[in-house]
Design a protein around this motif. Structure first.
Motif, PDB file in Angstrom:
ATOM      1  N   LEU A  96       2.816   8.024  -7.369  1.00  0.00           N
ATOM      2  CA  LEU A  96       2.489   6.674  -7.287  1.00  0.00           C
ATOM      3  C   LEU A  96       2.303   6.384  -5.798  1.00  0.00           C
ATOM      4  N   ARG A  97       3.312   6.611  -4.828  1.00  0.00           N
ATOM      5  CA  ARG A  97       3.383   6.465  -3.472  1.00  0.00           C
ATOM      6  C   ARG A  97       2.585   7.396  -2.802  1.00  0.00           C
ATOM      7  N   TYR A  98       2.271   8.623  -3.074  1.00  0.00           N
ATOM      8  CA  TYR A  98       1.740   9.443  -2.204  1.00  0.00           C
ATOM      9  C   TYR A  98       0.629  10.019  -2.441  1.00  0.00           C
ATOM     10  N   LEU A  99       0.141  10.045  -3.702  1.00  0.00           N
ATOM     11  CA  LEU A  99      -1.092  10.578  -4.178  1.00  0.00           C
ATOM     12  C   LEU A  99      -2.394   9.568  -3.639  1.00  0.00           C
ATOM     13  N   THR A 100      -3.517  10.027  -3.169  1.00  0.00           N
ATOM     14  CA  THR A 100      -4.692   9.173  -2.623  1.00  0.00           C
ATOM     15  C   THR A 100      -4.988   8.410  -4.137  1.00  0.00           C
ATOM     16  N   ASP A 101      -6.046   7.608  -3.842  1.00  0.00           N
ATOM     17  CA  ASP A 101      -6.571   6.702  -4.869  1.00  0.00           C
ATOM     18  C   ASP A 101      -7.385   7.652  -5.590  1.00  0.00           C
ATOM     19  N   GLU A 102      -8.059   8.519  -4.725  1.00  0.00           N
ATOM     20  CA  GLU A 102      -9.179   9.409  -5.590  1.00  0.00           C
ATOM     21  C   GLU A 102      -8.231  10.362  -6.404  1.00  0.00           C
ATOM     22  N   GLU A 103      -7.336  10.935  -5.952  1.00  0.00           N
ATOM     23  CA  GLU A 103      -6.289  11.845  -6.778  1.00  0.00           C
ATOM     24  C   GLU A 103      -5.961  10.970  -8.109  1.00  0.00           C
ATOM     25  N   LEU A 104      -5.221   9.858  -7.916  1.00  0.00           N
ATOM     26  CA  LEU A 104      -5.014   8.927  -9.035  1.00  0.00           C
ATOM     27  C   LEU A 104      -6.238   8.780 -10.220  1.00  0.00           C
ATOM     28  N   ILE A 105      -7.069   8.243  -9.541  1.00  0.00           N
ATOM     29  CA  ILE A 105      -8.391   7.995 -10.206  1.00  0.00           C
ATOM     30  C   ILE A 105      -8.766   9.126 -11.141  1.00  0.00           C
ATOM     31  N   GLU A 106      -8.758  10.302 -10.552  1.00  0.00           N
ATOM     32  CA  GLU A 106      -9.191  11.486 -11.394  1.00  0.00           C
ATOM     33  C   GLU A 106      -8.148  11.791 -12.361  1.00  0.00           C
TER      34      GLU A 106
END
Length: 205
Positions: free
Chosen positions: A190-200
């Protein structure tokens, strides 16, 4: 490099108890994560320095001045070295056994002033990307991530478990939150992944 700030490294594999080192500061090319390494005088000659060890490794994208610290094998004193020299402090998070450290910008500026200018000039604003919601008198972290056309709410698995329990009891707030949160993950993600990685990750569900 300001060589007036002497640092001493406790070796794990060599006869000498401590050797003189200086800090190397840079970015990893693929994601601009912070790189920290050490150099030591070549053959004891302080006019010539050579690479000694890498203190950080590059994994997922991290916020500015955070890095994964490699404390394996010959680096087993790395944590103590960083703390003792006021270079960085450990966080509670790790990834594949590598602890995430929060580095002290003022200390990095002191030890590597020229490179610090280059790195700090291209840093994004360091806004706090995590907010909090309260459910059943408990605070849970939540983050909004931004895609090309939509926004998505992400929170932690602990909240998901609590909301599922509430939904079973027909709690309207729990049901609404479950509908509005697109992904539940670990707090580190939640804190350290990028938006792109979370959306993926959301799309892969």
């Amino acid at each position: 490099m300001d060589t007036s700030n002497k640092l001493y490294w406790k070796t794990a594999t060599e006869p000498a108890d401590n050797i003189e080192v200086r800090l190397i500061l840079d970015n990893y090319a693929d994601n601009d994560n912070l790189y920290i390494g050490l150099e030591t005088p070549a053959d004891g000659n302080r006019e010539q320095w050579e690479s000694y060890t890498d203190l950080t490794i590059n994994c997922n994208s991290l916020p500015p001045f955070h890095a994964y610290v490699d404390s394996r094998d010959c680096n087993r004193h790395a944590h103590e070295f960083l703390i003792r020299n006021r270079i960085a402090e450990p966080t509670d998070l790790e990834y594949n056994g590598f602890r995430i450290f929060r580095f002290n910008p003022e200390r990095l500026k002191e030890l590597a002033p020229e490179k610090f200018k280059t790195i700090s000039a291209k840093l994004p604003p360091q806004d706090d990307i995590v907010e909090y919601i309260v459910y059943r008198e408990r605070r849970f972290p939540i983050r909004t991530v931004y895609g090309n056309h939509d926004t998505y709410n992400v929170s932690i698995k602990e909240l998901e478990d609590t909301l599922i329990e509430g939904a079973k009891n027909l709690d309207g707030t729990a049901i609404e939150l479950l509908d509005n949160i697109c992904l539940f993950c670990s707090e580190q993600e939640l804190r350290y992944l990028t938006d792109e990685e979370l959306i993926e990750t959301i799309y892969e569900q």
